[in-house]
Scaffold this motif. Sequence first.
Motif, PDB file in Angstrom:
ATOM      1  N   LEU A   1       0.857  -1.184   0.000  1.00 46.29           N
ATOM      2  CA  LEU A   1       0.000   0.000   0.000  1.00 46.29           C
ATOM      3  C   LEU A   1       0.887   1.226   0.000  1.00 46.29           C
ATOM      4  N   ALA A   2       0.622   2.153  -0.932  1.00 47.37           N
ATOM      5  CA  ALA A   2       1.411   3.391  -1.020  1.00 47.37           C
ATOM      6  C   ALA A   2       0.612   4.534  -0.424  1.00 47.37           C
TER       7      ALA A   2
ATOM      8  N   VAL B   1      -6.116  -4.151   6.961  1.00 45.80           N
ATOM      9  CA  VAL B   1      -6.410  -5.464   7.529  1.00 45.80           C
ATOM     10  C   VAL B   1      -5.613  -6.516   6.775  1.00 45.80           C
ATOM     11  N   ALA B   2      -4.877  -7.318   7.486  1.00 43.86           N
ATOM     12  CA  ALA B   2      -4.128  -8.421   6.867  1.00 43.86           C
ATOM     13  C   ALA B   2      -4.263  -9.642   7.750  1.00 43.86           C
ATOM     14  N   ARG B   3      -4.830 -10.692   7.204  1.00 39.91           N
ATOM     15  CA  ARG B   3      -5.049 -11.909   7.975  1.00 39.91           C
ATOM     16  C   ARG B   3      -3.957 -12.919   7.660  1.00 39.91           C
ATOM     17  N   GLY B   4      -2.944 -12.944   8.489  1.00 41.61           N
ATOM     18  CA  GLY B   4      -1.851 -13.868   8.279  1.00 41.61           C
ATOM     19  C   GLY B   4      -1.012 -13.529   7.071  1.00 41.61           C
ATOM     20  N   GLN B   5      -1.038 -12.292   6.646  1.00 42.21           N
ATOM     21  CA  GLN B   5      -0.283 -11.867   5.478  1.00 42.21           C
ATOM     22  C   GLN B   5       0.785 -10.855   5.887  1.00 42.21           C
ATOM     23  N   TRP B   6       1.603 -10.489   4.937  1.00 42.59           N
ATOM     24  CA  TRP B   6       2.554  -9.398   5.126  1.00 42.59           C
ATOM     25  C   TRP B   6       1.971  -8.152   4.492  1.00 42.59           C
ATOM     26  N   LEU B   7       2.026  -7.060   5.232  1.00 38.15           N
ATOM     27  CA  LEU B   7       1.498  -5.792   4.742  1.00 38.15           C
ATOM     28  C   LEU B   7       2.612  -4.757   4.762  1.00 38.15           C
ATOM     29  N   MET B   8       2.853  -4.111   3.630  1.00 36.58           N
ATOM     30  CA  MET B   8       3.895  -3.089   3.540  1.00 36.58           C
ATOM     31  C   MET B   8       3.255  -1.742   3.245  1.00 36.58           C
ATOM     32  N   LEU B   9       3.434  -0.802   4.162  1.00 29.51           N
ATOM     33  CA  LEU B   9       2.940   0.565   3.995  1.00 29.51           C
ATOM     34  C   LEU B   9       4.113   1.442   3.584  1.00 29.51           C
TER      35      LEU B   9
ATOM     36  N   SER C   1      -0.201 -15.521  13.704  1.00 27.12           N
ATOM     37  CA  SER C   1       1.232 -15.626  14.012  1.00 27.12           C
ATOM     38  C   SER C   1       2.114 -15.266  12.827  1.00 27.12           C
ATOM     39  N   SER C   2       1.580 -15.330  11.607  1.00 28.69           N
ATOM     40  CA  SER C   2       2.370 -15.034  10.412  1.00 28.69           C
ATOM     41  C   SER C   2       2.278 -13.575   9.985  1.00 28.69           C
ATOM     42  N   PHE C   3       1.406 -12.806  10.625  1.00 25.81           N
ATOM     43  CA  PHE C   3       1.221 -11.414  10.218  1.00 25.81           C
ATOM     44  C   PHE C   3       2.469 -10.579  10.524  1.00 25.81           C
ATOM     45  N   ARG C   4       2.886  -9.774   9.548  1.00 28.14           N
ATOM     46  CA  ARG C   4       3.980  -8.821   9.741  1.00 28.14           C
ATOM     47  C   ARG C   4       3.616  -7.505   9.061  1.00 28.14           C
ATOM     48  N   LEU C   5       3.952  -6.415   9.718  1.00 31.39           N
ATOM     49  CA  LEU C   5       3.716  -5.081   9.171  1.00 31.39           C
ATOM     50  C   LEU C   5       5.053  -4.427   8.878  1.00 31.39           C
ATOM     51  N   TRP C   6       5.256  -4.049   7.603  1.00 26.68           N
ATOM     52  CA  TRP C   6       6.479  -3.393   7.161  1.00 26.68           C
ATOM     53  C   TRP C   6       6.139  -1.952   6.793  1.00 26.68           C
ATOM     54  N   ILE C   7       6.929  -0.995   7.275  1.00 26.49           N
ATOM     55  CA  ILE C   7       6.655   0.424   7.061  1.00 26.49           C
ATOM     56  C   ILE C   7       7.903   1.090   6.501  1.00 26.49           C
ATOM     57  N   THR C   8       7.740   1.899   5.474  1.00 25.25           N
ATOM     58  CA  THR C   8       8.856   2.699   4.960  1.00 25.25           C
ATOM     59  C   THR C   8       8.556   4.172   5.199  1.00 25.25           C
ATOM     60  N   THR C   9       9.556   4.914   5.635  1.00 20.36           N
ATOM     61  CA  THR C   9       9.380   6.333   5.936  1.00 20.36           C
ATOM     62  C   THR C   9      10.708   7.046   5.870  1.00 20.36           C
ATOM     63  N   ASN C  10      10.647   8.326   5.598  1.00 10.15           N
ATOM     64  CA  ASN C  10      11.828   9.171   5.745  1.00 10.15           C
ATOM     65  C   ASN C  10      12.015   9.501   7.218  1.00 10.15           C
TER      66      ASN C  10
END
Length: 892
Positions: free
Chosen positions: A532-533, A543-551, A576-585
Amino acid sequence: RRVRLLGDCLISAAFLSYEGAFSWDFRNEMVYEVWVKDVQERGIPLSQPFRIESLLTDEVEISKWGSEGLPPDELSVQNGILTTRGCRFPLCIDPQQQALNWIKKKEENNNLKVQKISSFNDPDFLKHLEMAIKYGFPFLFQDVDEYIDPVIDTVLERNVKGAEGRQVIMLGDKEVDFDPNFKLYLNTKLSNPKYSPSVHSLYLHLHVVTLKGLEDQLLSVIMGFEKKELEEQREHLIQETSNNKKLLKNLGDSLLRELATSTGNMLDNTELVYTLEETKSKSSEVFEKLKLAEETARNIDELRDGYRPAAKRGAILFFVLTEMALVNSMYQYSLASYLEVFDFSLRKSLSNSVLPRRLKNIMSTLTYNVYNYGCLFERHKLLFSFNMTIKIEQAEGRAPQEELEFFIKGEISTGITISIKPHPLRVQLLLFSPQWYDLDGPEQATFPMKYDESLSAFQKLLLLRCFRVDRVYRAVTDYVTVTMGENYDTIYEQSTPFSPIVFILSPGSDPGSDLMKLAERSGFEGSKFKFLAMGQGQEKIAVARGQWLMLQNCHLLVKWLKDLEKSLERITKPHSSFRLWITTNPILDFPIGILQKSLKVVTEPPNGLKLNMRATFSKISHETLTQCPHPAFRSLVYVLAFFHAVVQERRKYGKIGWNVPYDFNESDFLGDSNIPWGSLKYLVGEVMYGGRAIDSFDRRILTVYMDEYLGDFLFYTFRAFHFFSNKDVDYKIPPNGPKSAYIESLPLANTPEVMGLHSNAEIGYYTQAAKDIVSSLLAFSHSSGDSGGSISRDEYISQVAQDIQNKLPKLYDMDVIRKKFGADVSPTTVVLLQELERFNKLVVRMQRSLAELQRVSRRKGVREQHGTGDTQRDWSCSDALLSSRRWLVRWV
């Protein structure tokens, strides 16, 4: 004691009224040194020795607080007193959320209402607050920021009206019945908030983690992992002791109540006699239990103390982490997230039946993991590792505080004096020798006058600070040699569904490709990985059900990130498999709550030619290197990697390296299976790298590099082409085959000649780098609550100002001097008189400035203890001090 209550109550009332917002050191100084001394001098009766805890609480209550999660150190006990005894509602400045957890545990059986709020925009909070006020429930505002809605000002001020029969309070425009049992708590995770004057009706008090308190907490974590049954027995013992003390107190109160209400002859009162006998029997039984519990606790503590060195190391490393927030706002770490790293280190460290070896394994693994977890930006890695090493060395007694203060601040007087134990040493300016100019660091050269034999490694840094400031940076690198590279697999291994992974972007970096590779290796490719951008209308999909989400690009929508912070706090049972990845300055207003609980990764080029080339080759697969059949392909890739590292390394030399600082990054690096030599030379030199160069001279440098590297490479295609050689290392194209082994043989530090610069180019760079490290260490030393015997920043500034003021010369009497010259005044005499007048003006100005500086330092001392010091104004004082010293040295 009734007589001594006069002084006891006086100081206790002052403590409750004024001391909440101050640090533990300042509280102790004010109460036990200033106030106690003043009360004694005035002849007011006072208990000896006087302790705040003896009047405002007791062992039973302290034990109960401990069982509810409040740490047992003195600062936490004082904060417990302030929270429960204050006449105003408490506002807890609680960066590590210890007070929050204690309040929740303390009030959990009293129907506590918790309102997670950071902006007071929730329309339901007034309704919940009204119900709590009406029915006498405790109410907690969690995660309050610097804005507090004025609608609750009347509640904060306890502006209750009415008689005892019916008391009311205004909440907004509504009159609400007020129950006297109502309690209000406010909690903020901001470490140094700035509130409006209306908040002064609250009772601010500072809940911070102390070194000793954290050491005890970490010791419990270690024992829970190593000796779980023993730790469970200890916790049960604490709870049982708390209950027994409470029972003993109730028995005593019950007996006193019976005696007070008894009438007639006590011996005829059979019920009273029976109560006395029963109380005596139960008291004896409780005393025996307490005695047995005390003996058992002593034995358990002896076993626990064997693991204390590892807990002490963990506490030291946490404070090193928190100090980094003074360098950059993205360094934010919570105690909860640090405990996860601590637990991870316990699990990953090698087991051993011998306790000293097991402790060594724990401490080494923990130190390495904390370094990987905590140090983000490449420019801060040496500072972080050096500060970590110094703190550990100080704990072991190998780096005395006075030596560290000399390294950071220098000598107070204008001369250069060092007192090093056990070898007294006085270094005068007359000692200057050509040998000092040949020093590259403690391990690269021999110190003059046999100092190699008499000084420790850290003491050699002190000498280099005196004679060769430009070599301090290299010497620190030798003192603490730490190598680190980015590894997303390690980050993923440490991550949990509750801890986001934040990528702090540098110009031109894109962690997406590396993350996609990790997702493929971990089985999360395709629909299991969502991108997601931010800024493109997709912000509400979270919402992510057992997925990887990248913001991606979260710095573009900081306001939405506050909603994300609340959403993360509401997650209770994620997949247990859910991960949230975030990119930012890196931005100042990124939510602290996300930063504190997250794992942070910075994507930027490493410092040094060797590390740079290692990072470049780590991103090139073996298949890519072998898919081209041309025999020169691997060597060509090596040449381009060397060129890529050189153009990045030149940037650190400032204007000497590039006229304009360019952000060359991995996206500029080129690798292809075909080798069109002429086109490749133009593409790399003129397009990929030259396209960034807006200065004509910088562009010419890139062209020269291409001619030097690729031009000579074509001529020496099948020979060992030498880029640069000196007495220490030979930079060349290694033979055909894997190049990684040769890269590992390169030194960590390089001379400027490798980048095509003169050797003097590094003097300015290393001098400034050393000053940056010293400046950061100075900020660390004055932000720490545990001074360790060090004088404060204000005392230091005041001492230096006083020292300079004592050395100021007397003013010249101009009238006497003019009379000596008489009427015959030559042009030279006129110039002399003018210079003497200017000198007098300078001395007067310095006297006035130094006097003002001392007054400012004294005033600032109180503000800094309060936690509201003005950093910019603080540095201006230091600048004025340095300017005064500079003028004094110039004239004298």
